[in-house]
Design an enzyme around this catalytic site. Structure first.
Site, PDB file in Angstrom:
ATOM      1  N   CYS A  11       0.834  -1.210   0.000  1.00  0.00           N
ATOM      2  CA  CYS A  11       0.000   0.000   0.000  1.00  0.00           C
ATOM      3  C   CYS A  11       0.870   1.261   0.000  1.00  0.00           C
ATOM      4  O   CYS A  11       0.565   2.251  -0.668  1.00  0.00           O
ATOM      5  CB  CYS A  11      -0.920   0.036   1.219  1.00  0.00           C
ATOM      6  SG  CYS A  11      -2.027  -1.378   1.284  1.00  0.00           S
ATOM      7  N   ARG A  55      -7.776  -4.425  -3.206  1.00  0.00           N
ATOM      8  CA  ARG A  55      -7.305  -3.255  -3.978  1.00  0.00           C
ATOM      9  C   ARG A  55      -8.270  -3.022  -5.137  1.00  0.00           C
ATOM     10  O   ARG A  55      -8.087  -3.571  -6.225  1.00  0.00           O
ATOM     11  CB  ARG A  55      -5.889  -3.496  -4.510  1.00  0.00           C
ATOM     12  CG  ARG A  55      -4.881  -3.726  -3.415  1.00  0.00           C
ATOM     13  CD  ARG A  55      -3.476  -3.969  -3.912  1.00  0.00           C
ATOM     14  NE  ARG A  55      -2.706  -4.581  -2.843  1.00  0.00           N
ATOM     15  CZ  ARG A  55      -2.202  -3.935  -1.794  1.00  0.00           C
ATOM     16  NH1 ARG A  55      -2.333  -2.626  -1.711  1.00  0.00           N
ATOM     17  NH2 ARG A  55      -1.560  -4.583  -0.848  1.00  0.00           N
TER      18      ARG A  55
HETATM   19  C1  BEZ Z   1       0.568  -4.619   1.875  1.00  0.00           C
HETATM   20  O1  BEZ Z   1       1.772  -4.829   1.910  1.00  0.00           O
HETATM   21  O2  BEZ Z   1       0.097  -3.550   1.510  1.00  0.00           O
HETATM   22  C2  BEZ Z   1      -0.358  -5.721   2.259  1.00  0.00           C
HETATM   23  C3  BEZ Z   1      -0.026  -7.023   1.933  1.00  0.00           C
HETATM   24  C4  BEZ Z   1      -0.875  -8.058   2.319  1.00  0.00           C
HETATM   25  C5  BEZ Z   1      -2.045  -7.774   2.996  1.00  0.00           C
HETATM   26  C6  BEZ Z   1      -2.386  -6.462   3.286  1.00  0.00           C
HETATM   27  C7  BEZ Z   1      -1.547  -5.428   2.914  1.00  0.00           C
END
Ligand code: BEZ
Length: 235
Positions: A52, A135
């Site tokens: 993110c 997402r």
């Molecule tokens: C992230 O790195 O943004 C992420 C990865 C897995 C689950 C939730 C967020």
């Protein structure tokens, strides 16, 4: 509270669901406040997570390009406002990534602790996570109609070149009444509407329509330059 399964997934061609929300840039009344602009409304799973963070830095870096395309950005996660503020401050003050540093996120990031907005937009997909939004990307046109929906899983960061390509393709389709073929990039040939009569089909196949190349009577293309596309966007 209604069960998740009671919420419909929004669909392409429908009015974007209305909502009022609190964000890092103040209150948002959607879509009313955004009529006349294209909007990319997107969700991310959680603040202070690496994928993110990389996405937010990239959205912020590209914000001027989205503005040139008359497109405003709105982010959302089910975290609270103070978490959002702290995360965006950390991004600006501490994170250096992929040649980006000192990145200020100026577009609004919605707090959605109750998941009300996320549920309206089908951003909570319990098979993936019932506590985090996937997402999601909604491209919404200046009349408030959903024109594109893309969902990515938690583990996969978005492709920003593709988001920009789709936005330009939608604007090109609207401005020139054409469609865009596989892997189209601005400046490539576009597809003209199919022949609506046997006469036009014959004319096209005989090469009578200037500037149009036909692969068959139903599959004809023409050139639209990047300059024409850009010019139209300014008007
Ligand atoms: C992230 O790195 O943004 C992420 C990865 C897995 C689950 C939730 C967020």
């Amino acid at each position: 509270m209604e069960q998740l399964s009671n919420y419909n997934m929004p669909r392409i061609g429908e009015k974007a669901p209305e909502f009022k929300a609190v964000s890092t840039q103040g209150e948002i009344n959607f879509p009313e406040q955004y009529i006349g602009n294209w909007v990319i409304l997107f969700s991310h799973p959680a603040d202070f997570t690496p994928v993110c963070t990389s996405e937010f830095m990239t959205f912020a870096k590209l914000e001027d390009e989205f503005t040139r395309l008359n497109c405003k950005l709105i982010g959302l996660s089910v975290d609270g406002l103070y978490s959002h503020i702290a995360w965006l401050r950390t991004i600006k003050e501490k994170i250096e990534y992929n040649g980006m540093k000192n990145i200020e996120v100026k577009f609004p990031l919605i707090e959605d602790i109750t998941m009300e907005v996320a549920q309206k937009y089908g951003m909570i997909q319990p098979g993936e996570s019932s506590t985090k939004a996937v997402r999601a990307v909604f491209i919404i046109d200046p009349k408030g109609v959903i024109r594109t929906i893309i969902y990515y899983p938690l583990s996969t960061g978005r492709n920003f070149a593709e988001l920009i390509r789709v936005l330009i393709a939608l604007q090109t389709a609207d401005n020139f009444s054409v469609a865009t073929p596989a892997d189209w990039q601005p400046g490539d040939d576009v597809i003209v509407p199919p022949a609506g009569s046997c006469g036009i089909a014959k004319e096209r196949m005989d090469g009578a329509e200037e500037g149009i190349t036909c692969h068959d009577w139903f599959f004809c293309t023409k050139k639209i330059s990047i300059e024409e596309i850009t010019e139209k966007l300014k008007s």
